[in-house]
Design a protein around this motif. Structure first.
Motif, PDB file in Angstrom:
ATOM      1  N   UNK A  29       0.803  -1.219   0.000  1.00 47.05           N
ATOM      2  CA  UNK A  29       0.000   0.000   0.000  1.00 47.05           C
ATOM      3  C   UNK A  29       0.840   1.275   0.000  1.00 47.05           C
ATOM      4  N   UNK A  30       2.167   1.113  -0.040  1.00 54.00           N
ATOM      5  CA  UNK A  30       3.039   2.271  -0.090  1.00 54.00           C
ATOM      6  C   UNK A  30       3.767   2.435  -1.400  1.00 54.00           C
ATOM      7  N   UNK A  31       3.802   1.387  -2.217  1.00 55.76           N
ATOM      8  CA  UNK A  31       4.509   1.414  -3.493  1.00 55.76           C
ATOM      9  C   UNK A  31       3.702   0.662  -4.531  1.00 55.76           C
ATOM     10  N   UNK A  32       3.842   1.021  -5.821  1.00 57.96           N
ATOM     11  CA  UNK A  32       3.067   0.352  -6.876  1.00 57.96           C
ATOM     12  C   UNK A  32       3.667  -0.998  -7.243  1.00 57.96           C
ATOM     13  N   UNK A  33       3.389  -1.988  -6.422  1.00 56.36           N
ATOM     14  CA  UNK A  33       3.948  -3.315  -6.653  1.00 56.36           C
ATOM     15  C   UNK A  33       3.129  -4.365  -5.904  1.00 56.36           C
ATOM     16  N   UNK A  34       3.209  -5.579  -6.414  1.00 55.83           N
ATOM     17  CA  UNK A  34       2.560  -6.742  -5.817  1.00 55.83           C
ATOM     18  C   UNK A  34       3.650  -7.676  -5.304  1.00 55.83           C
ATOM     19  N   UNK A  35       3.513  -8.115  -4.061  1.00 53.33           N
ATOM     20  CA  UNK A  35       4.422  -9.126  -3.524  1.00 53.33           C
ATOM     21  C   UNK A  35       3.940 -10.513  -3.929  1.00 53.33           C
TER      22      UNK A  35
END
Length: 316
Positions: free
Chosen positions: A191-197
Motif C-alpha cells: 500500500x506504499x509502493x506500486x507493486x505486488x508481492x
C-alpha cells in the motif's frame, strides 16, 4: 452457463444487495443486523449467504467492534438468522470450508472456525499478526493465507491442523490477498509502493515482486493461473498482468475506487465494486474492455459471485 448473481455489500446502507447478472439489475436488498458489514460469501448452491457485521470504522481505527454474523436466505432475500461471537472480534471476511464457515477475526488476531450446522465456534487459528483483515483459501482447501494490514505481512495457516506455518514480512502496509490455483503463490498489494508481492508459501525466502503502474488493492488469479487481475484504486483502473512475463497487458478505466476483484466462473469476466460512484463494473479480462456498469447502494465494497438458486421444491 448460469450467469448467476453478484452479492454486493453496501457499507453506508448496511445492506446486502443482490444483482442479477442476466439482467444487470437488482433482485433485492437485505438489511444487516448492525453497522456495518463489509464482506460476504455464498454457499455453493446459492441458497444462503453469510454476512459478518464488522465495524463503523476502517481497519485499525477506533469505532464499534462487531461480533455477529448474519445468515441471509438468498431464496427469499431476507435475513433468516445469525449468531454472535462471544469475544471482541470485528469479523470481516467469511469463507467456506465444507461444513465449516471461517471468518477473519482481526481483533483476536485469528481466523475463527464455525460449525455451520450448530453455529458454534470450534476453533480459532492464530495468524501471528494484527489486523488480519482478509484471507484466501487454496483450491484444495489445505491452506489459508491472511493479509495483515499494518504489520504489512502475510500469514500462512495449515488447514488440517490449524497451525501457523509462518508469517512473511512484506511492507509497511498491505491489503487483500489471493492465491494461484496451485496454492503455491500468494499475491498481496503493497500500500506504499506500486507493486505486488509474490510469496512462495512453501519457500518464503523466494519472495518476488511485480511492478504496477499504480498502487494495487484487490487481486485475483485466473483459474488457469495465467493472469493476475488487480484493482488500481488511485487511478481508477483494473489492470490485467500476464504472470509469465510479469507485464501489464491491459489497463481498463473504471469509475472511482475499484475495490475487491471477483472472477466469473466463465474465466472471461471480472467484477469490482467502485466505492465512490456506487456501482459495480464488469470487465472482459481477455480483451481489456469495460463491458457494463451496474448501479448499487451506497459505498459498495465486498462482493461475491453466487449461482442462482434452484427453485425451492420443498412442500408448502
Amino acid at each position: 452457463m448460469d450467469e448467476g448473481r453478484l452479492l454486493v455489500v453496501c457499507k453506508a446502507d448496511c445492506t446486502l444487495q443482490v444483482l442479477d447478472l442476466e439482467s444487470g439489475t437488482s433482485a433485492g436488498t437485505v438489511l444487516a443486523s448492525g453497522i456495518a458489514p463489509h464482506e460476504v460469501v455464498a454457499t455453493d448452491d446459492g441458497r444462503l449467504a453469510y454476512l459478518p457485521v464488522y465495524s463503523d470504522a476502517p481497519v485499525g481505527a477506533p469505532g464499534s467492534d462487531g461480533r455477529r454474523i448474519d445468515i441471509v436466505d438468498l431464496m427469499t432475500l431476507e435475513r433468516s438468522g445469525g449468531f454472535p461471537l462471544d469475544f471482541p472480534s470485528r469479523p470481516h471476511q467469511p469463507g467456506l470450508l465444507g461444513d465449516h464457515l471461517i471468518v477473519s477475526t482481526e481483533l483476536d488476531e485469528s481466523v475463527t472456525v464455525i460449525d455451520r450446522r450448530t453455529l458454534r465456534v470450534i476453533g480459532r487459528w492464530p495468524t501471528g499478526g494484527a489486523e488480519s483483515h482478509t484471507f484466501a483459501i487454496s483450491v484444495d482447501r489445505s491452506l489459508v493465507v491472511t493479509a495483515n494490514v499494518r504489520p504489512g505481512s502475510v500469514s500462512i495457516i495449515d488447514v488440517p491442523t490449524g497451525r501457523l506455518r509462518g508469517v512473511v514480512p512484506i511492507a509497511e502496509k498491505v491489503n487483500r490477498v489471493c492465491l494461484d490455483p496451485s496454492g503455491r503463490l500468494a499475491y498481496t498489494a503493497d500500500q506504499g509502493s506500486p507493486r505486488i508481492a509474490v510469496v512462495d508459501t512453501e519457500e518464503v525466502e523466494r519472495m518476488a515482486w511485480i511492478a504496477l503502474p499504480a498502487i494495487g488493492f484487490g487481486t485475483a488469479v485466473t483459474a488457469d493461473g495465467s493472469h493476475l487481475v488487480v484493482a488500481l484504486r488511485t487511478t481508477s483502473e483494473i489492470a490485467v498482468v500476464d504472470l509469465e512475463s510479469g507485464e501489464v497487458v491491459h489497463r481498463i478505466a473504471t469509475p472511482d475506487h475499484p475495490q475487491a476483484i471477483v472472477l466469473h466462473p466463465d474465466g472471461v469476466r471480472a467484477y469490482s465494486a467502485c466505492e465512490v460512484e456506487d456501482c459495480v463494473v464488469e470487465v472482459d479480462i481477455r480483451s481489456g474492455r469495460l463491458l457494463r456498469r451496474m448501479e448499487t447502494g451506497r459505498r459498495p465494497d465486498g462482493i461475491a459471485w453466487s449461482p442462482r438458486p434452484a427453485p425451492d421444491d420443498r412442500p408448502a
